[in-house]
Scaffold this motif. Structure first.
Motif: not given
Ligand SMILES: O=c1[nH]c(=O)c2[nH]c(=O)[nH]c2[nH]1
Length: 309
Positions: A91-114
């Protein structure tokens, strides 16, 4: 942000969904391996209306580039990190690199490898898939403002006693008997919002959010079941759900709200009888018909009045 467009309100976002990435890290001697598998969803709020109205794509971050960014950033992360940290980093990357991008929404689902144990010994590089999944959503503004939510999906819990349901409305449509003895089964989906409000204020301790995920899961599970001897009586899914939510807020000062979804997955008493043979199976809290539909659906959220730390 809604925009006026040709006399209408217009809102738009674009992103890449279901970007799957696996990442392996090795201990210094190379022997012990650590791994994650993430499913990443990126959505960018940006000033790119020209693409919609004028066939002008000059302000568009290609979703293909977003996908590539996931792999570049995964490669760059030389130390193991939590899904929360990775979401924030993207999210930091997208909002800081691109002037046009004002908000980034990043969702992650982690697979439960144990990590697997062989003969009681943790394996160096062997993993098996568990059940419930760790989820997170980071919403990052160009200013560095942050909304961070984590959660759990698919946490199946069941207890065979210490559950009942009594005193509910009885009318001419009611058939359900009152009981103080029933099975209670659910599949918990929960999300909790952290009170960190900027990227710079999140804890720097390595894997902090993985520890918190395990801590919250333990509190949810322990509250659902009660002590190993005797357990704890549940008067309803509603009552147990609230106790679980309260336990999370009282244990974790950096969590400002918690949401819980707990379907009531019914195990129906089995009674079989026939005209000829009378009672073939008489239910005595022993034989059940497990069902997944229909199921009760019970959900609630609980938040602090003053959510800031
Ligand atoms: O714990 C319960 N809550 C309900 O609201 C409900 N409704 C129902 O039929 N059984 C149950 N059980």
């Amino acid at each position: 942000m809604a925009k006026e467009l040709e006399g209408f309100n217009f809102e738009q976002r674009h992103g890449k969904a279901r970007v799957r990435v696996g990442r392996v890290w090795r201990s210094n001697d190379g022997r012990r391996h650590f791994m994650v598998e993430w499913n990443v969803n990126i959505s960018l709020l940006s000033n790119c209306v020209a693409a919609y109205v004028r066939d002008d794509n000059s302000d568009i971050v290609a979703t293909d580039t977003m996908k590539n960014t996931v792999y570049v950033k995964a490669k760059e992360c030389s130390e193991q990190l939590s899904a929360e940290e990775f979401a924030i980093l993207l999210g930091k990357h997208f909002t800081s690199i691109y002037p046009q991008v004002y908000t980034a929404i990043v969702k992650i689902v982690e697979k439960p490898w144990e990590r697997i144990s062989v003969n009681g010994q943790p394996h160096e590089h062997g993993f098996k898939l568990g059940s419930e999944k760790h989820t997170t959503e980071a919403i990052i503004q160009k200013s560095g403002a942050l909304q961070l939510t984590s959660g759990i999906e698919g946490l199946s819990l069941l207890k065979t006693t210490q559950s009942g349901f009594e005193g509910f409305i009885r009318d001419k449509y009611t058939a359900l008997p009152e009981t103080r003895e029933r099975m209670l089964a659910t599949e918990v989906t929960s999300s909790w919002r952290y009170s960190y409000e900027s990227v710079s204020s999140i804890p720097q301790k390595p894997l902090y959010f993985n520890d918190q995920y395990l801590n919250v899961k333990n509190v949810l599970v322990d509250t659902f079941f009660g002590p190993p001897v005797g357990g704890v009586y549940s008067a309803s899914v509603q009552s147990t759900l609230l106790q679980m939510a309260k336990a999370v807020l009282s244990r974790f000062t950096d969590i400002s709200s918690v949401q819980l979804k707990m379907p009531n997955i019914h195990f129906l008493p089995v009674n079989i009888s026939s005209k000829d043979n009378g009672n073939i199976v008489k239910f005595n809290d022993d034989v059940y018909l497990p069902t997944d539909e229909p199921h009760g659906s019970i959900e609630a959220s609980l938040s602090r009045f003053w959510s800031k730390m």
